[in-house]
Design an enzyme around this catalytic site. Structure first.
Site, PDB file in Angstrom:
ATOM      1  N   TRP A  95       0.861  -1.184   0.000  1.00 26.53           N
ATOM      2  CA  TRP A  95       0.000   0.000   0.000  1.00 26.53           C
ATOM      3  C   TRP A  95       0.896   1.233   0.000  1.00 26.53           C
ATOM      4  CZ3 TRP A  95      -4.146   1.478   4.257  1.00 26.53           C
ATOM      5  CH2 TRP A  95      -4.953   2.506   3.753  1.00 26.53           C
ATOM      6  N   ILE A 100       4.434  -1.293   3.332  1.00 23.05           N
ATOM      7  CA  ILE A 100       4.189   0.112   3.045  1.00 23.05           C
ATOM      8  C   ILE A 100       5.159   0.567   1.969  1.00 23.05           C
ATOM      9  CG2 ILE A 100       4.047   2.425   4.001  1.00 23.05           C
ATOM     10  CD1 ILE A 100       1.971   0.370   5.076  1.00 23.05           C
ATOM     11  N   LYS A 101       4.623   1.182   0.913  1.00 24.51           N
ATOM     12  CA  LYS A 101       5.449   1.624  -0.205  1.00 24.51           C
ATOM     13  C   LYS A 101       5.950   3.049   0.042  1.00 24.51           C
ATOM     14  CE  LYS A 101       4.443   0.245  -4.452  1.00 24.51           C
ATOM     15  NZ  LYS A 101       3.727   0.001  -5.727  1.00 24.51           N
ATOM     16  N   VAL A 102       7.269   3.187   0.005  1.00 30.47           N
ATOM     17  CA  VAL A 102       7.941   4.468   0.189  1.00 30.47           C
ATOM     18  C   VAL A 102       8.776   4.731  -1.065  1.00 30.47           C
ATOM     19  CG1 VAL A 102       9.645   5.717   1.570  1.00 30.47           C
ATOM     20  CG2 VAL A 102       8.006   4.188   2.694  1.00 30.47           C
TER      21      VAL A 102
END
Length: 365
Positions: free
Chosen positions: A110, A141-143
């Site tokens: 996400w 978690i997409k960074v």
């Protein structure tokens, strides 16, 4: 090839297939369970563009949008609580894969808001917020791979948060991301954290690299430039894999693995071919290698099942990839500078546009 044969890719080659798509329709019409069952899908990636396509104009979200708008004043909160339902359900569907693989696969990604791509502190805060909102152990978690995003990534790993570093377009970014991961693991270990509970992948956007570099090669012109078209992305993938093996398969990473840590896996993204002159499986068949991930759009997945060939292709190619990289430099194409910067800026901007359009559609619904 059949879908059944494709489902054996992980067993035969050590590569995991993830789906580059997520929608309510996919979840409610047996789409994702069927792909897990019949095609060997072992994870899911999402981004603002994917959710925009899923939500805008779809009847599947109408009731939830109305309910969330009654409950939350901020439109971003409406979006988060709308989308978190899909993220949770996908996590639950992939939970058996996550458990059977001991956390190697079975993840759902996400993405944070693109608007904080250059704010490390806010990226860290947002990652914890989204993770707590999902409340599932198998959410990534997409960074983004901006300088600030890489800084946030290192902090998040040190805090035990699993991360997908996205929007990578250069070997320089890959080197910095892998180094940040190791520093994060060291800090996590020093604080008494459990290394086997954190996972990280590094997402390289392959077709976007070729699209830009091919355009520059056309501008340069000549036989040499023409011979390099369609080769920059695969060279980047091959050199990334070589660096991955150097960092994570040598003695330097052994002590982390002994404590249960995973290497940070290269993930091939943007694998749908954009140039119709190229094979529709250019970024699939040519990047098969152990301990890698390929995330495929639905159309590319179907093409792979229909007429793809499975064989390990990355490991024997290093010398050729190095030559391509050097020749591009000789022609004045700065892969780790101007190309990277343009693609990264465009990637953040494209996701921001999709995110803004999605919020506007939700607000007007």
């Amino acid at each position: 090839m059949t879908a059944s044969a494709l489902s054996q890719l992980h067993e035969s080659q050590g590569q995991s297939l993830w789906l580059d798509n997520l929608s309510r329709e996919l979840l409610e019409d047996d789409g994702l369970p069927r792909l897990i069952r019949d095609y060997g899908i072992r994870g899911v990636t999402s981004n603002p563009t994917i959710f925009k396509k899923a939500v805008v104009g779809s009847d599947y979200y109408t009731d939830d949008i109305a309910a969330c708008k009654r409950q939350y004043d901020r439109i971003e909160s409406v979006y988060e609580h709308l989308v978190v339902t899909d993220i949770r359900r996908a996590c639950d569907m992939l939970r058996p894969v996550w458990e059977q693989s001991h956390g190697e696969d079975g993840w759902v990604s996400w993405e944070e808001s693109p608007g904080i791509a250059h704010d490390a502190a806010e990226s860290v805060r947002a990652a914890h917020h989204l993770r707590e909102l999902v409340d599932r152990p198998n959410v990534l978690i997409k960074v983004p791979g901006t300088a600030e995003g890489i800084e946030a990534f290192e902090t998040l790993i040190s805090q035990g948060v699993s991360v997908n570093v996205t929007l990578l377009f250069s070997l320089d970014q890959v080197r910095r991301v892998f180094a940040a991961y190791r520093r994060g693991l060291e800090a996590l270990e020093a604080s008494g954290g459990r290394l086997n509970e954190v996972r990280a992948v590094a997402s390289l956007f392959l077709s976007r690299v070729d699209t830009l570099v091919d355009r520059q090669l056309d501008e340069i012109g000549g036989e040499r430039a023409e011979s390099l078209k369609g080769r920059s992305a695969l060279a980047l993938a091959g050199m990334t894999y070589a660096h991955f093996r150097e960092v994570f398969e040598g003695e330097g990473f052994e002590r982390f693995e002994q404590r249960g840590a995973f290497p940070q896996t290269p993930l091939w993204a943007s694998t749908g071919t954009k140039n119709p002159a190229y094979s529709d499986l250019l970024y699939v068949e040519n990047v098969i290698a152990p301990r890698t991930i390929n995330t495929l759009p639905d159309k590319t997945l179907e093409a792979f099942a229909d007429h793809g060939k499975i064989a390990s292709t990355l490991k024997p190619r290093y010398d050729e990839d190095r030559r391509v990289w050097d020749e591009l430099a000789d022609l004045g194409i700065d892969m780790d500078g101007a190309v990277r910067d343009q693609l990264l800026d465009e990637g953040v901007e494209q996701f921001q546009t999709s995110f803004d359009e999605l919020l506007e559609a939700i607000e007007q619904a």
